[in-house]
Motif scaffolding. Structure first.
Motif, short mmCIF file in Angstrom:
data_model
loop_
_atom_site.label_atom_id
_atom_site.label_comp_id
_atom_site.label_asym_id
_atom_site.label_seq_id
_atom_site.Cartn_x
_atom_site.Cartn_y
_atom_site.Cartn_z
N GLY A 48 43.35 46.06 50.44
CA GLY A 48 42.24 46.67 49.75
C GLY A 48 42.51 46.67 48.37
O GLY A 48 41.53 46.27 47.42
N GLN A 49 43.75 46.97 47.90
CA GLN A 49 43.97 47.16 46.43
C GLN A 49 43.94 45.53 45.99
O GLN A 49 43.45 45.43 44.89
CB GLN A 49 45.59 47.66 46.37
N LEU A 50 44.54 44.58 46.57
CA LEU A 50 44.63 43.29 46.00
C LEU A 50 43.17 42.81 45.98
O LEU A 50 42.86 42.33 45.01
CB LEU A 50 45.52 42.40 47.05
N ALA A 51 42.37 43.17 46.79
CA ALA A 51 41.03 42.57 46.84
C ALA A 51 40.28 43.25 45.87
O ALA A 51 39.26 42.73 45.29
CB ALA A 51 40.34 42.76 48.22
N MET A 52 40.42 44.37 45.51
CA MET A 52 39.90 45.05 44.51
C MET A 52 40.23 44.77 43.17
O MET A 52 39.25 44.40 42.24
CB MET A 52 40.04 46.70 44.76
N TRP A 53 41.57 44.63 42.89
CA TRP A 53 42.01 44.23 41.56
C TRP A 53 41.99 42.64 41.24
O TRP A 53 42.07 42.24 40.06
CB TRP A 53 43.37 44.77 41.37
N MET A 54 41.45 41.81 42.46
CA MET A 54 41.20 40.41 41.73
C MET A 54 39.95 40.25 41.46
O MET A 54 39.44 39.12 40.73
CB MET A 54 41.74 39.54 43.09
N VAL A 55 38.96 41.26 41.60
CA VAL A 55 37.62 40.98 40.87
C VAL A 55 37.35 40.86 39.42
O VAL A 55 36.85 39.83 39.15
CB VAL A 55 36.57 41.98 41.60
N PRO A 56 38.30 41.92 38.57
CA PRO A 56 37.87 41.75 37.31
C PRO A 56 38.38 40.50 36.75
O PRO A 56 37.80 39.74 35.73
CB PRO A 56 38.50 42.79 36.80
N PRO A 57 39.64 39.94 36.99
CA PRO A 57 40.19 38.74 36.41
C PRO A 57 39.12 37.57 36.59
O PRO A 57 39.02 36.58 35.69
CB PRO A 57 41.31 38.49 36.89
N ILE A 58 38.68 37.47 37.95
CA ILE A 58 37.91 36.11 38.42
C ILE A 58 36.47 36.16 37.36
O ILE A 58 36.20 35.36 37.06
CB ILE A 58 37.82 36.10 39.75
N TRP A 59 35.97 37.48 37.54
CA TRP A 59 34.69 37.61 36.86
C TRP A 59 34.82 37.33 35.41
O TRP A 59 34.10 36.52 34.86
CB TRP A 59 34.29 39.21 37.08
#
Length: 96
Positions: A48-59
């Motif tokens: 959950g943490q990895l999935a959540m924190w990968m959103v801003p850099p990709i976006w």
């Protein structure tokens, strides 16, 4: 000698920005969902943490990359196609 000055701001910056924001958001969340689906063996807290924190850099990466397209229409087409591919892959993995 007359020099042609290039415009300081191109006219289609708004279309590129909108494509980067909207399609980039879809792309980032779809990548996050795909990551979570493909790594179901990880503990939920870590996944959950990895999935959540990968959103801003990709976006933000997609948003900044949107300005490299030659026009707003090409940005919408390219980023929309990439978003559709990732969402389709996520749905295929989720339903299988």
């Amino acid at each position: 000698m007359s020099e042609k000055k290039s415009p300081a701001v191109h006219r289609d910056w708004l279309a590129k920005s909108a494509a980067g924001i909207l399609c980039g958001g879809v792309l980032a969340f779809a990548c996050s969902g795909l990551f979570a689906q493909l790594n179901a063996d990880l503990p939920l807290a870590i996944r959950g943490q990895l999935a959540m924190w990968m959103v801003p850099p990709i976006w933000l990466g997609v948003l900044s990359g949107a300005y490299f397209f030659s026009s707003g229409g090409r940005a919408w087409l390219g980023l929309g196609g990439a978003s559709a591919c990732v969402v389709g892959t996520w749905l295929a993995v989720r339903l299988s």
